[in-house]
Scaffold this active site. Structure first.
Site, mmCIF file in Angstrom:
data_model
loop_
_atom_site.group_PDB
_atom_site.id
_atom_site.type_symbol
_atom_site.label_atom_id
_atom_site.label_comp_id
_atom_site.label_asym_id
_atom_site.label_seq_id
_atom_site.Cartn_x
_atom_site.Cartn_y
_atom_site.Cartn_z
ATOM 1 N N PRO A 2 35.904 51.933 46.661
ATOM 2 C CA PRO A 2 34.702 52.605 46.184
ATOM 3 C C PRO A 2 34.152 51.944 44.922
ATOM 4 O O PRO A 2 34.855 51.818 43.931
ATOM 5 C CB PRO A 2 35.174 54.027 45.872
ATOM 6 C CG PRO A 2 36.573 54.108 46.371
ATOM 7 C CD PRO A 2 37.095 52.738 46.487
ATOM 8 N N GLU A 3 32.914 51.508 44.998
ATOM 9 C CA GLU A 3 32.208 50.977 43.838
ATOM 10 C C GLU A 3 30.981 51.856 43.628
ATOM 11 O O GLU A 3 30.877 52.919 44.226
ATOM 12 C CB GLU A 3 31.834 49.503 44.084
ATOM 13 C CG GLU A 3 33.061 48.650 44.420
ATOM 14 C CD GLU A 3 32.743 47.209 44.755
ATOM 15 O OE1 GLU A 3 31.720 46.704 44.281
ATOM 16 O OE2 GLU A 3 33.519 46.591 45.496
#
Length: 273
Positions: A2-3
């Site tokens: 997750p960014e």
DNA sequence: TTAGCCCTGAGA
DNA sequence: TCTCAGGGCTAA
């Protein structure tokens, strides 16, 4: 992993699902993901209303009625679901919130336990997550200031993009994708790049993040949306996770190298050294 | 600035 | 059975 786009997608869904709800109970699986002890969480969370859910960089921020903030970082394999409790809890579920007058609960799962949960009083306090030290997000940077800041740095451009204290929100996927769009080799030294190339890089970062948010983020391995569905942007990756495949621009095979313990994928033709 | 650590599942 | 993936933190 997750960014920024994955967290942004999740946060929009969380805000819709949770805003106005009152926390009833807290249960904790694995204590090691907590930056605030389970004792403190169990004492302080029940009875608090959720005012809103947003984020700073990759940190999910849940604003509570009594001026408290609940922070969730997904690490690498963190997942959040809002659903009716299953007959048997999924493995690696480490944190659960229940709500008044709701049959659905919030579940935080994290296989590798790199995620973190913390409770704090004020936003700017550095205590739980080092949030106070974060650099500006890509869209917050003025392009000229971005170019000047990078001009001062002698480090490898890819490393600098991953430095959250300089620019917050990028991880390996979007750093690689941005560099490809900007035609920059990941090992380039920032201070040696002409300003126009840095302007282009900033533009490429903003572009790629915007497109990724539109596609609900990238589901490479564990990332899922609030309802368990996958993001779509992995279908549009040009270099990340495509080693050996043909570059969509020039058909050269995508290469991957090691850089400070992280992989870097790039096209040797479009991103010459 | 960089190496090492945390951590587990997938794949060789 | 071994190696690899990597976000964020710490120590050298």
């Amino acid at each position: 992993m997750p960014e920024l786009p994955e967290v942004e997608t999740l946060v929009r869904e969380l805000d819709k699902a949770l805003r106005g709800r009152v926390i009833q109970g807290v249960s904790v699986g694995h204590e090691s993901i907590l930056k605030t002890s389970s004792l403190v969480l169990k004492k302080n969370l029940p009875g608090q209303r959720i005012i809103k859910v947003d984020r700073i960089a990759k940190y999910i921020r849940i604003e509570l009625s009594e001026g408290a903030l609940l922070w969730i970082h997904l690490g690498m394999t963190g997942q959040i679901f809002f659903e009716k409790p299953p007959a048997r809890l999924l493995s690696h579920t480490h944190f659960v919130l229940s709500f008044e007058n709701s049959d659905r609960q919030l579940f935080f799962r994290d296989t590798r336990r790199f995620g973190r949960i913390a409770l704090s009083r004020k936003e700017k306090e550095t205590l739980p997550c080092g949030v106070g030290r974060l650099g500006l997000e890509p869209k917050e940077w003025d392009p000229a200031a971005f170019a000047s800041a990078f001009k001062e740095r002698r480090g490898r451009i890819k490393n600098l993009l991953l430095n959250q204290n300089l620019i917050a929100g990028l991880g390996n996927i979007y750093a690689d994708e941005s560099l490809h769009r900007a035609g920059l080799h990941p090992l380039k030294r920032a201070h040696r790049l002409p300003r126009r190339r840095l302007f282009r890089l900033h533009e490429a970062i903003c572009e790629v993040l915007e497109e990724a948010i539109r596609q609900g983020g990238s589901s490479v391995s564990d990332y899922r949306r609030l309802d368990g569905s996958r993001g779509e942007f992995q279908k549009f990756h040009r270099v990340y996770g495509r080693r050996g495949e043909k570059c969509s621009t020039c058909s050269s095979p995508i290469q991957r190298i090691q850089l400070s313990g992280r992989s870097a994928s790039f096209c040797p033709q479009c991103q010459p050294s």
